[in-house]
Design a protein around this motif. Sequence first.
Motif, mmCIF file in Angstrom:
data_model
loop_
_atom_site.group_PDB
_atom_site.id
_atom_site.type_symbol
_atom_site.label_atom_id
_atom_site.label_comp_id
_atom_site.label_asym_id
_atom_site.label_seq_id
_atom_site.Cartn_x
_atom_site.Cartn_y
_atom_site.Cartn_z
ATOM 1 N N THR A 144 0.942 -16.451 -18.097
ATOM 2 C CA THR A 144 1.461 -17.351 -19.117
ATOM 3 C C THR A 144 1.042 -16.817 -20.485
ATOM 4 O O THR A 144 -0.148 -16.673 -20.762
ATOM 5 N N VAL A 145 2.028 -16.546 -21.326
ATOM 6 C CA VAL A 145 1.780 -15.977 -22.649
ATOM 7 C C VAL A 145 2.236 -16.972 -23.700
ATOM 8 O O VAL A 145 3.379 -17.467 -23.648
ATOM 9 N N GLN A 146 1.362 -17.255 -24.651
ATOM 10 C CA GLN A 146 1.696 -18.129 -25.768
ATOM 11 C C GLN A 146 1.560 -17.354 -27.064
ATOM 12 O O GLN A 146 0.533 -16.721 -27.303
ATOM 13 N N GLU A 171 5.738 -20.213 -29.035
ATOM 14 C CA GLU A 171 6.608 -20.022 -27.876
ATOM 15 C C GLU A 171 5.770 -19.680 -26.655
ATOM 16 O O GLU A 171 4.677 -19.133 -26.760
ATOM 17 N N THR A 172 6.320 -19.993 -25.487
ATOM 18 C CA THR A 172 5.615 -19.748 -24.235
ATOM 19 C C THR A 172 6.489 -18.915 -23.316
ATOM 20 O O THR A 172 7.678 -19.198 -23.131
ATOM 21 N N LEU A 173 5.896 -17.881 -22.735
ATOM 22 C CA LEU A 173 6.580 -17.031 -21.762
ATOM 23 C C LEU A 173 5.803 -17.089 -20.458
ATOM 24 O O LEU A 173 4.599 -16.836 -20.432
ATOM 25 N N VAL A 174 6.495 -17.425 -19.375
ATOM 26 C CA VAL A 174 5.891 -17.475 -18.047
ATOM 27 C C VAL A 174 6.516 -16.365 -17.206
ATOM 28 O O VAL A 174 7.742 -16.251 -17.122
ATOM 29 N N VAL A 175 5.669 -15.546 -16.592
ATOM 30 C CA VAL A 175 6.131 -14.412 -15.800
ATOM 31 C C VAL A 175 5.645 -14.574 -14.370
ATOM 32 O O VAL A 175 4.454 -14.768 -14.121
#
Length: 500
Positions: free
Chosen positions: A183-185, A189-193
Amino acid sequence: MTTLNPAEMDEIAARHPAVFHRSFWQRFRVAFITGGFVLYALYCWWFFAIGHVLGTANWNIAGTYLADWVSYEVRPEVTIADDGAMKLTFPRFSPLGPNAEPDWVEIERGTMTRTTPAAGASITTAKKPASMGFMGEGAVLGGSAAAAEGMATATTREEEVVKRARITLNSSTSVEVVPDRVTVQHAGETLVVDMTGSHVKPEGALPAWATQKTPGQKITLAFGFAGWGEIEAGDVSIRRRFLGWANFIFDTNSPFHGKSTSEVVSLITSGDRIDAKQSNLSLAWNNILYNAEWQHLDVWTKLLQTIVMAFVGTLFAMLLAFPLAFLAARNITRNWFSNQITKRLFDFLRSVDMLIWALFFTRAFGPGPLAGMSAIFFTDTGTLGKLYSEALENIDDKQREGVKSVGAAPVAVQRYGVLPQVMPLFASQALYFWESNTRSATIIGAVGAGGIGLKLWEAMRTNSDWENVAYMVLLILIVVFVFDGISNALRSRLMGKPAH
């Protein structure tokens, strides 16, 4: 105010026709020159495809390189095994030293049961029943076949692993890693991989700061000056950037590393000896000189080599060019053959660039300062010889004739009738070339001619030690500035002008 009648104006126009009746070229030459310059600029823009180059330039990379000059990176890496066990590591030569535990990296540890193949486990071959048709033989790993062959079985044990890792780059950027998800913030914005399987799959559309060239493959994260990262199957690498030069004074192996200035001063002045063989002051100075990351002693030594290389090369060139210039000057040596031979020698020496001479002498003598000094000596002998001979040809002959008229010997004529006119100019030009060669010696050093140029090139080739490049460039600039001031002051004194 005086006014002129038409007859007087006609009379003036008749006396000065060029003023009142200008030619076509005189009237429009400014327009022609301006138009020609604009056309030439447009042609260069088209021929060199400047617009295309500017449009396709990767300015992010340029910005990253500039940032690397004034910052350093710390690189935590999270690896994920096939059974979900995670491990967080730092590179061997991390700026934080061994056993780094920065407060911006949060680790949640736990235990899990892991199965490890026993040492010596291998694939065994067993005969298959005839009912298996054409597959007469088959490979069996472990299990009853391994037991039948008397082989060791896999071992199971409890092992401490990382369950969760959270890396915070700044107040708005963080990366959280668990075995099956990242999980990248960043910037709100948030990106879930999804990390399950052998591919990385983002959930939803990628934000502008994340790129994935091929579906399922590596995802690159760009966080601006804060750093960047990469997400691959089984591996998450983060690069956090910090402003400044890490470990510039003491490296991670020094006992003074990580201590404040007051603590270091206290240790040096009144602390117990860290090493019984030497004082703390000597130990601290030794640690600075032999700093493994910055190599101060080696850099300073190479810089001194560059200075000496420029000085010696220029000095020898000046000493040789001085007598040869008298042979080349037509008003001093009235021999056409001698003039031409000497001038052609000057042309030959200066027509070959200093860099080419450096390559030649590096091949002849091997890498080192001798090749650099020889390159400077050859090039400057030709250039200084030409300048000196032209200065001699432009002297005032009256002073020389005056000395000759009193019956002075030829040597005395040159000493008192020529040298006083040209010596300040000769010295001024030699000083300028000494100053200029300090810069040139850096360039030729990059091709193996020794000095700091070679070390600078080695640091640039790694494409990762740009802070070391900035350090050496800064030292070179300081030396050039100092020598420029010294050269200007000496030239002003020689020319009889006040120094500015």
